[in-house]
Design an enzyme around this catalytic site. Structure first.
Site, PDB file in Angstrom:
ATOM      1  N   ASP A  77       0.867  -1.181   0.000  1.00 17.56           N
ATOM      2  CA  ASP A  77       0.000   0.000   0.000  1.00 17.56           C
ATOM      3  C   ASP A  77       0.901   1.227   0.000  1.00 17.56           C
ATOM      4  OD1 ASP A  77       0.856  -0.631   2.644  1.00 17.56           O
ATOM      5  OD2 ASP A  77      -0.640   0.743   3.461  1.00 17.56           O
ATOM      6  N   GLU A 114      -0.013  -0.846   5.911  1.00 11.39           N
ATOM      7  CA  GLU A 114       1.139  -0.333   6.647  1.00 11.39           C
ATOM      8  C   GLU A 114       1.019   1.165   6.865  1.00 11.39           C
ATOM      9  OE1 GLU A 114       5.225   1.065   7.554  1.00 11.39           O
ATOM     10  OE2 GLU A 114       3.935   1.700   5.921  1.00 11.39           O
TER      11      GLU A 114
END
Lengths: 473, 473
Positions: A101, A165
């Site tokens: 991400d 994250e």
């Protein structure tokens, strides 16, 4: 420079020959707008997970997508990829963590080219995720594929690749604890999700400071008061809070909390020498943040030690007071000061909590305020450190020498990475932070980039690391 | 109790007989949601202006609606009503200021009955604007109408009724300066837009403190910094600011700025006696704001003097720092502290500005900070005071005795009302603040109310005041 073994020699040649393909792969990955912070991008995040799974599968990995629950809006959180490649009992097993991400990005924020179109300029590949962390994740994939093409992969590999994250790794800790047996045969852990200290010398990171976050709440009245009507007759909560915050440290940043430094590990001469040799440009550091002057007369060793090795305290702000633009004549009824302390070996969050609470309560008592005080630690992250001479680090060092011809600087970092502690907890193994990108890559900023050189040499670096792990006695 | 003249006797009886009609009129006024702070309510504000103009016209007033320009959204600001009744050169002319806009209100905020439906409970009339300031404006109208019904109005009257008072009286100063000739023959000014000190004894207000507002800006870096990465190596702007704010006053509220008290007018024994006799319930005051304990051992005279007669300093907040709920590990690059000082005779804003700027600059210099400091006064409101024994005040006192049978307490207020200074400037005449409502009426709060008794006796009070003005030698 170490003489590269013939394994690495063919590996490196293969990687050089596939440079354009690797850049093209990164272009594909960057184009998928897997921004975890916007729920509208959840479908892109899922697309990125699918794209990544397919690549893992073509490497021959066994891929599991793990559901980790739902967000506040009732949307499924993005699955975590847990993948295994190889289960040869005669090989070492390396666990690799990464994330796919990214932070939000838009052209309007000041990007020189569209953030989701990988754009090469002056030997640099600009695009969101180029360095944090899609680039390094692809370096792992390409290294593995290069091993397969030129021989065989020297280790077993376990991947944990998450997609939250950038949003505090939501759901990951619970998952990894539940899946503990996945890590049973892991020997070493390696993460490539940080950066060199500067732009010239490769680094290995072996320690992080801990953090304790405090709220100091002073309550003076049942409602906000008009300063014209009540000013002068009440003891103002804000003034008590300013007094308390003003007593936390002196003007040189020395923390004034009683007995605070008692458990800080004493500095050794060896340690001093270690810092002396680290390549670090103080002018570049100062200029990058636009300060007039740094503390400690800008001495390199002092600056590095105060980033990594000494505790520090920062006051972040005040909740409940007037914080907007303009002017307002309010006497806030209740104000909450926020500050945090970065701590170092051999301090602990428990001990610091005790010292801070009792110090502030004592100061408040001495002031004989008419108001009410509450002090509490709202959160903490433990410090993390590894022995930088552990075989896992030696493997990282040797890999660096193969690729860059120099010993990496062994460095620390001043921040806290909670995922490290989780992985340490579930594996119980040594973790190496082995960065691909440079200190000026601009993760989280506009114009994030990875240098073509770092991207390609980084692929070699991660490959050489896996090779060196396989050579550990 | 003074023997009421026969004029006042018939006036008062007439007012008592029309009590229900007066309450009905207030109900109509309250029902018009003339919230000046919401531009969506602009049509209601205009409706309120029309309603008020019609009432003024039925009294026989000459009514002018004055356009005062446009707001930020390009909407016309509500017109100011300037109205005259009578031009008999043998009569005194009284200028009356009031406002017919109100603060926002909704049932959800915690009102016991719908805020725009006047509701009577236990002798109290609840509704937005009941006491601030629609009720008192209607008291004037009813007093005039009662004079007309029982004889004749003893003075000429000039009204200035605005509808942007709750938004800082936008556009009013420019208008009144342009219309200066409207005030040419005004002898006295009376405003009924404040409140008794408590709930028992009527008051006249003769002085207000001034205010100076300061911004202290400390700038440390070109961007906000992550405390994990940079904490310990930079001098943090927030810590400098906390130091400066912490040096403004001591824990008893005494202002620490060098030479600050030099020009404060010395207290006299007479003055002390004046405060001693004022009816003021310290317990009620403390309980109304929910403080554990007030300053100065809760001594009545000290509390009153510190509200009105002594300067005070309040720290309102900080712009640029983290102010939201939760925790964030930012080192803010630039922070702006906001504080204000209420000042008293014979201080001036100019003098205070000089003292504050030089004091903070000196403190900052002593600290030898590496950061940049800017201190500036962003605004001020002059103090206002009248001779409380001026004939205009004597008329107010005598009117109070006619209605309530007691001498009013002569009081000050700690706040600043900029409109007073404007009216003082354009008329050059004595201004009396003659409140109708009580100290617990809750202007700007939930469940704003005016007591039926205050509303009806207040009508008599304002009538008796006009009568007493006509009797001034």
């Amino acid at each position: 420079m170490l003489p590269p073994s013939s394994v690495l020699s063919s590996l490196f040649s293969y990687i050089d020959e596939h440079k354009h393909q690797y850049i093209q792969n990164l272009r594909e990955a960057v184009a998928i707008q897997s921004v975890s912070g916007n729920s509208e991008n959840r479908k892109d995040v899922n697309k990125m997970i699918e794209w990544t799974s397919n690549r893992l599968k073509s490497l021959g990995c066994k891929v599991d997508l793990k559901h980790i629950g739902f967000d506040d809006k009732g949307l499924s959180l993005p699955d975590v990829i847990m993948a295994s490649l190889g289960d040869d009992p005669n090989k070492r097993t390396v666990c690799i963590y990464g994330h796919i991400d990214v932070q939000p990005a838009s052209l309007e924020d000041g990007w020189a080219s569209p953030p989701f179109e990988l754009t090469e300029r002056d030997g640099k590949l600009y695009g969101r995720g180029a360095t944090d962390d899609k680039g390094p994740v692809l370096c792992w994939f390409h290294a593995l594929e290069a091993f397969q093409a030129t021989g065989k992969i020297p280790v077993n590999v376990k991947f944990v690749l998450e997609s939250m994250e950038e949003c505090g790794s939501k759901g990951l800790e619970e998952l990894l604890i539940a899946e503990k047996q996945f890590f049973d045969n892991v020997d070493y852990v390696c993460i490539s999700d940080n950066y060199w200290l500067g732009t010239e010398r490769p680094t290995l990171t072996y320690a992080l400071r801990g953090i304790c976050y405090f709220h100091v709440e002073v309550e003076g009245a049942a409602l906000d008061l008009h300063s014209g009507i009540y000013g002068g007759t009440v003891q103002e909560a804000m003034e008590d809070l300013i007094y308390l915050l003003g007593n936390l440290s002196d003007k040189n940043g020395k923390i004034a909390i009683t007995n605070f430094y008692d458990n800080v590990a004493p500095l050794t001469d060896d340690e001093y020498d270690l810092y002396k040799n680290i390549l670090f440009d103080v002018d570049e550091y100062r200029n990058s943040i636009g300060c007039k002057k740094l503390l400690y007369n800008e001495d390199k060793v002092q600056i590095l030690m105060h980033r990594w090795r000494h505790p520090c305290l920062s006051i972040h702000g005040i909740e409940g007071a007037f914080s907007e633009h303009g002017s307002k004549t309010v006497i806030p009824r209740k104000v909450i000061g926020k500050f945090s302390i970065r701590f170092v070996p051999n301090q602990s969050s428990k001990e610091i909590e005790k010292l801070v609470v009792s110090y502030l309560e004592q100061k408040f008592k001495e002031r004989k305020s008419l108001n009410n005080l509450k002090v509490f630690m709202t959160g903490f992250g433990d410090l993390w450190s590894e022995d930088p001479f552990h075989p896992n680090y030696v493997a990282g060092s040797r890999a660096t020498k193969h690729v860059y011809g120099v010993e990496p600087d062994l460095i620390r970092d001043g921040g806290t990475i909670p995922i490290l502690l989780i992985i340490q907890k579930v594996t119980g193994k040594n973790i190496l932070l082995l960065p691909v990108g440079q200190g000026d890559d601009g993760a989280h900023s506009q114009n994030e980039k990875v240098n073509v050189k770092n991207y390609i040499e980084g692929t070699k670096l991660l490959g050489a690391y896996l090779y060196e792990v396989s050579q550990i006695d």
